[in-house]
Motif scaffolding. Sequence first.
Motif, PDB file in Angstrom:
ATOM      1  N   ALA A   1     -34.679 -45.094 -59.264  1.00  0.00           N
ATOM      2  CA  ALA A   1     -35.989 -44.633 -59.716  1.00  0.00           C
ATOM      3  C   ALA A   1     -36.712 -43.958 -58.565  1.00  0.00           C
ATOM      4  N   HIS A   2     -37.585 -43.018 -58.929  1.00  0.00           N
ATOM      5  CA  HIS A   2     -38.389 -42.318 -57.926  1.00  0.00           C
ATOM      6  C   HIS A   2     -39.553 -43.208 -57.498  1.00  0.00           C
ATOM      7  N   ALA A   3     -39.743 -43.340 -56.195  1.00  0.00           N
ATOM      8  CA  ALA A   3     -40.879 -44.084 -55.651  1.00  0.00           C
ATOM      9  C   ALA A   3     -41.064 -43.682 -54.197  1.00  0.00           C
ATOM     10  N   ASP A   4     -42.297 -43.753 -53.740  1.00  0.00           N
ATOM     11  CA  ASP A   4     -42.630 -43.480 -52.343  1.00  0.00           C
ATOM     12  C   ASP A   4     -42.818 -44.817 -51.641  1.00  0.00           C
ATOM     13  N   VAL A   5     -41.984 -45.096 -50.654  1.00  0.00           N
ATOM     14  CA  VAL A   5     -42.038 -46.388 -49.966  1.00  0.00           C
ATOM     15  C   VAL A   5     -43.409 -46.614 -49.329  1.00  0.00           C
ATOM     16  N   ARG A   6     -44.111 -45.541 -49.003  1.00  0.00           N
ATOM     17  CA  ARG A   6     -45.425 -45.681 -48.379  1.00  0.00           C
ATOM     18  C   ARG A   6     -46.441 -46.331 -49.305  1.00  0.00           C
ATOM     19  N   THR A   7     -46.198 -46.248 -50.610  1.00  0.00           N
ATOM     20  CA  THR A   7     -47.168 -46.780 -51.573  1.00  0.00           C
ATOM     21  C   THR A   7     -46.550 -47.760 -52.567  1.00  0.00           C
ATOM     22  N   TRP A   8     -45.223 -47.905 -52.574  1.00  0.00           N
ATOM     23  CA  TRP A   8     -44.564 -48.762 -53.564  1.00  0.00           C
ATOM     24  C   TRP A   8     -45.008 -50.209 -53.417  1.00  0.00           C
ATOM     25  N   THR A   9     -45.335 -50.830 -54.549  1.00  0.00           N
ATOM     26  CA  THR A   9     -45.697 -52.242 -54.599  1.00  0.00           C
ATOM     27  C   THR A   9     -44.884 -52.900 -55.704  1.00  0.00           C
ATOM     28  N   PRO A  10     -44.325 -54.069 -55.463  1.00  0.00           N
ATOM     29  CA  PRO A  10     -43.511 -54.721 -56.495  1.00  0.00           C
ATOM     30  C   PRO A  10     -44.299 -54.933 -57.791  1.00  0.00           C
ATOM     31  N   GLY A  11     -43.709 -54.530 -58.898  1.00  0.00           N
ATOM     32  CA  GLY A  11     -44.337 -54.725 -60.196  1.00  0.00           C
ATOM     33  C   GLY A  11     -43.842 -55.963 -60.911  1.00  0.00           C
ATOM     34  N   GLU A  12     -42.936 -56.674 -60.280  1.00  0.00           N
ATOM     35  CA  GLU A  12     -42.364 -57.906 -60.810  1.00  0.00           C
ATOM     36  C   GLU A  12     -41.816 -58.692 -59.630  1.00  0.00           C
ATOM     37  N   PRO A  13     -41.541 -59.993 -59.798  1.00  0.00           N
ATOM     38  CA  PRO A  13     -40.983 -60.763 -58.673  1.00  0.00           C
ATOM     39  C   PRO A  13     -39.557 -60.322 -58.344  1.00  0.00           C
ATOM     40  N   TYR A  14     -39.288 -60.128 -57.074  1.00  0.00           N
ATOM     41  CA  TYR A  14     -37.946 -59.771 -56.610  1.00  0.00           C
ATOM     42  C   TYR A  14     -37.362 -60.917 -55.789  1.00  0.00           C
ATOM     43  N   ASP A  15     -36.071 -61.111 -55.932  1.00  0.00           N
ATOM     44  CA  ASP A  15     -35.377 -62.115 -55.127  1.00  0.00           C
ATOM     45  C   ASP A  15     -34.965 -61.546 -53.775  1.00  0.00           C
ATOM     46  N   LEU A  16     -34.771 -60.221 -53.734  1.00  0.00           N
ATOM     47  CA  LEU A  16     -34.438 -59.540 -52.479  1.00  0.00           C
ATOM     48  C   LEU A  16     -35.054 -58.153 -52.496  1.00  0.00           C
ATOM     49  N   ILE A  17     -35.824 -57.854 -51.464  1.00  0.00           N
ATOM     50  CA  ILE A  17     -36.270 -56.491 -51.195  1.00  0.00           C
ATOM     51  C   ILE A  17     -35.607 -56.086 -49.890  1.00  0.00           C
ATOM     52  N   VAL A  18     -34.810 -55.029 -49.933  1.00  0.00           N
ATOM     53  CA  VAL A  18     -34.016 -54.635 -48.776  1.00  0.00           C
ATOM     54  C   VAL A  18     -34.256 -53.162 -48.486  1.00  0.00           C
ATOM     55  N   SER A  19     -34.160 -52.799 -47.221  1.00  0.00           N
ATOM     56  CA  SER A  19     -34.351 -51.403 -46.837  1.00  0.00           C
ATOM     57  C   SER A  19     -33.414 -51.071 -45.687  1.00  0.00           C
ATOM     58  N   ASN A  20     -32.686 -49.972 -45.852  1.00  0.00           N
ATOM     59  CA  ASN A  20     -31.676 -49.578 -44.874  1.00  0.00           C
ATOM     60  C   ASN A  20     -32.053 -48.235 -44.254  1.00  0.00           C
ATOM     61  N   ALA A  21     -32.429 -48.238 -42.970  1.00  0.00           N
ATOM     62  CA  ALA A  21     -32.699 -47.005 -42.220  1.00  0.00           C
ATOM     63  C   ALA A  21     -33.714 -46.109 -42.930  1.00  0.00           C
ATOM     64  N   THR A  22     -34.808 -46.712 -43.371  1.00  0.00           N
ATOM     65  CA  THR A  22     -35.851 -45.973 -44.068  1.00  0.00           C
ATOM     66  C   THR A  22     -37.225 -46.152 -43.444  1.00  0.00           C
ATOM     67  N   LEU A  23     -37.547 -47.344 -42.984  1.00  0.00           N
ATOM     68  CA  LEU A  23     -38.928 -47.648 -42.590  1.00  0.00           C
ATOM     69  C   LEU A  23     -39.384 -46.860 -41.377  1.00  0.00           C
ATOM     70  N   GLN A  24     -38.440 -46.315 -40.598  1.00  0.00           N
ATOM     71  CA  GLN A  24     -38.838 -45.470 -39.463  1.00  0.00           C
ATOM     72  C   GLN A  24     -39.531 -44.198 -39.926  1.00  0.00           C
ATOM     73  N   TRP A  25     -39.372 -43.848 -41.193  1.00  0.00           N
ATOM     74  CA  TRP A  25     -40.030 -42.669 -41.763  1.00  0.00           C
ATOM     75  C   TRP A  25     -41.411 -42.998 -42.316  1.00  0.00           C
ATOM     76  N   VAL A  26     -41.801 -44.277 -42.263  1.00  0.00           N
ATOM     77  CA  VAL A  26     -43.048 -44.731 -42.880  1.00  0.00           C
ATOM     78  C   VAL A  26     -44.024 -45.160 -41.789  1.00  0.00           C
ATOM     79  N   PRO A  27     -44.958 -44.294 -41.391  1.00  0.00           N
ATOM     80  CA  PRO A  27     -45.931 -44.683 -40.366  1.00  0.00           C
ATOM     81  C   PRO A  27     -46.713 -45.926 -40.808  1.00  0.00           C
ATOM     82  N   GLY A  28     -46.866 -46.876 -39.888  1.00  0.00           N
ATOM     83  CA  GLY A  28     -47.595 -48.097 -40.214  1.00  0.00           C
ATOM     84  C   GLY A  28     -46.896 -48.978 -41.231  1.00  0.00           C
ATOM     85  N   HIS A  29     -45.560 -48.943 -41.253  1.00  0.00           N
ATOM     86  CA  HIS A  29     -44.850 -49.683 -42.288  1.00  0.00           C
ATOM     87  C   HIS A  29     -45.092 -51.191 -42.228  1.00  0.00           C
ATOM     88  N   VAL A  30     -45.420 -51.715 -41.054  1.00  0.00           N
ATOM     89  CA  VAL A  30     -45.667 -53.165 -40.981  1.00  0.00           C
ATOM     90  C   VAL A  30     -46.864 -53.572 -41.830  1.00  0.00           C
TER      91      VAL A  30
END
Length: 267
Positions: free
Chosen positions: A89-118
């Motif tokens: 699905a299309h989503a922008d990690v800078r603004t994505w918020t879980p719409g349901e409970p997740y058992d695992l949220i994982v990210s591979n070599a992406t957060l370096q593109w998101v200023p202030g990701h912490v």
Amino acid sequence: MSAATPLWDPVQYLRHAGHRTRPFTDLLARVPELPGDPPRIADLGCGAGNVTALLTDRWPAARVTGYDNSSEMLAKARVDHEGGRLDFAHADVRTWTPGEPYDLIVSNATLQWVPGHVERFGDWVGGLAPGGTFAFQVPGNFDAPSHTLLRELAASPRWRGRLAGVLRHDDAVLRPEAYLERLTALGCTTDAWETTYVHLLEGEDPVLDWVKGTGLRPVLTALADDPEARDAFVDAYRSALRAAYPAGPHGTPFPFRRVFAVAVKEA
């Protein structure tokens, strides 16, 4: 043009898929048993979907969604991997918020593109089911020649007018201890570490070929409307990389530091 909106080339990115996949498999090896039966999993910045598919190998019954903001990457992911309990699905990690409970949220070599990701960690951990896991890995090589030479060239008199603000800086990611502190403060039991892989690359100008799939994308995007300028920049960068990463008798050694974190929410 910002560093967060490069145009992606799935074919170029996947040219080094073997080396790029290894940190993800090392990350998954540290993810504990998930609480859901079946688990619900989100992959943030799924790209071409090749590593997202590995999640279904580890958790065959899981419902997995890969999220990305690149239509080119999503198209490749859907053709090659979508089906069964795996979708994209299309989503922008800078603004994505879980719409349901997740058992695992994982990210591979992406957060370096998101200023202030912490600053997004609170929302993501908040969207985990009790006992769920947030896990990610990011490149930690922003002080390596592959990046410092790129920034220096972009800031040189010839290019700074066109490329100012396009590239990420060496603060794009944090050190493992900083991630540990942030995630522990959110109530997670956290494992954070770093690893330097030494990839042995083959072919002519293999480091340039590698960065064409990732770090060089913002420059290629910014100069896409001027092929002559783009080629001139790439030629200058190629010469600098050849000096910084000389070929050896068996290939070109390419040290690559990665930073990892696995944070488990209180059950």
